[in-house]
Design an enzyme around this catalytic site. Structure first.
Site, PDB file in Angstrom:
ATOM      1  N   SER A 158       0.185  -8.611  -2.318  1.00 23.20           N
ATOM      2  CA  SER A 158       1.353  -7.729  -2.349  1.00 23.20           C
ATOM      3  C   SER A 158       2.417  -8.108  -1.324  1.00 23.20           C
ATOM      4  CB  SER A 158       0.918  -6.277  -2.133  1.00 23.20           C
ATOM      5  OG  SER A 158       0.020  -5.868  -3.128  1.00 23.20           O
ATOM      6  N   HIS A 205       3.506  -4.850   3.209  1.00 23.58           N
ATOM      7  CA  HIS A 205       4.553  -4.926   2.186  1.00 23.58           C
ATOM      8  C   HIS A 205       5.927  -5.099   2.822  1.00 23.58           C
ATOM      9  CE1 HIS A 205       1.960  -2.550  -0.957  1.00 23.58           C
ATOM     10  NE2 HIS A 205       1.407  -3.686  -0.564  1.00 23.58           N
TER      11      HIS A 205
END
Length: 209
Positions: free
Chosen positions: A125, A176
């Protein structure tokens, strides 16, 4: 079916295809070996800091806990990655992917040490967020629109993804956001350099007329 056309198309984003295949293969190995690769390669800040297992900053990027986790990341990786690789080149793409993944985990480590809450983490991610940030930069360098993509759409997608990370449990939002920042910075450097090189070539060509 025009195989030459397909090969030519894939040659524009072969690192994207390679990373998708590699992630799938590693996940299949994990289903066979159980917790082995997760124990060896998952990101955990104390393993990195105290045991000096720095490789976990990268190995965790290629591990996924379940099929949904893998599927969601690989769909985004393929559709975003192939555009990014096409426009900033193979080397630039490789640097964005790898360093966004590593950088995201470094930011996550710093955040966990600050708040003193630690957990194991895996997934691509952070790298995918980095590629999305790179896509935003590329679109902006193309005056806000690239093919059918507008910068506003990329921003909305990023905001929704960050919001989802804030409200859903067991999501490493620090990785992230860290990956996103790294991806944006690298893409700005690469895009600015490619633009300068393009302008230099144009000027050089004009001078010869």
């Amino acid at each position: 079916m025009d195989h030459k056309k397909i090969r030519k198309e894939i040659s524009q984003y072969y690192f994207t295809v390679l990373f998708v295949i590699l992630n799938i293969i590693i996940f299949l190995i994990c289903t066979i070996t159980g917790e082995l690769l997760y124990n060896i390669g998952a990101f955990f800040v104390w393993d990195v800091v105290t045991k000096k297992e720095y490789y976990r900053l990268l190995s965790a990027v290629f591990l996924h806990y379940d099929i949904d986790h893998l599927f969601n990341n690989m769909i985004l990786l393929f559709f975003i990655g192939r555009i990014v690789e096409k426009y900033i080149g193979h080397v630039g793409y490789f640097v964005v992917y790898i360093f966004s993944g590593i950088g995201g985990n470094i930011i996550s480590a710093l955040w966990e040490l600050k708040i003193e809450r630690y957990s194991y983490s895996v997934g691509a991610s952070g790298a995918v967020f980095g590629l999305t940030g790179a896509l935003l930069v590329i679109v902006l360098f193309h005056k806000g629109r690239l093919e059918q993509i507008k910068w506003q759409g990329v921003v909305v997608m990023l905001l929704l993804s960050v919001y989802n990370g804030l409200v859903v449990d067991n999501i490493n939002n620090a990785a992230h956001i860290g990956g996103l920042i790294i991806g944006i910075l690298i893409a700005v450097i690469v895009s600015a350099r490619r633009k300068r090189e393009g302008n230099a070539k144009t000027i050089h060509f004009s001078d010869t007329l």
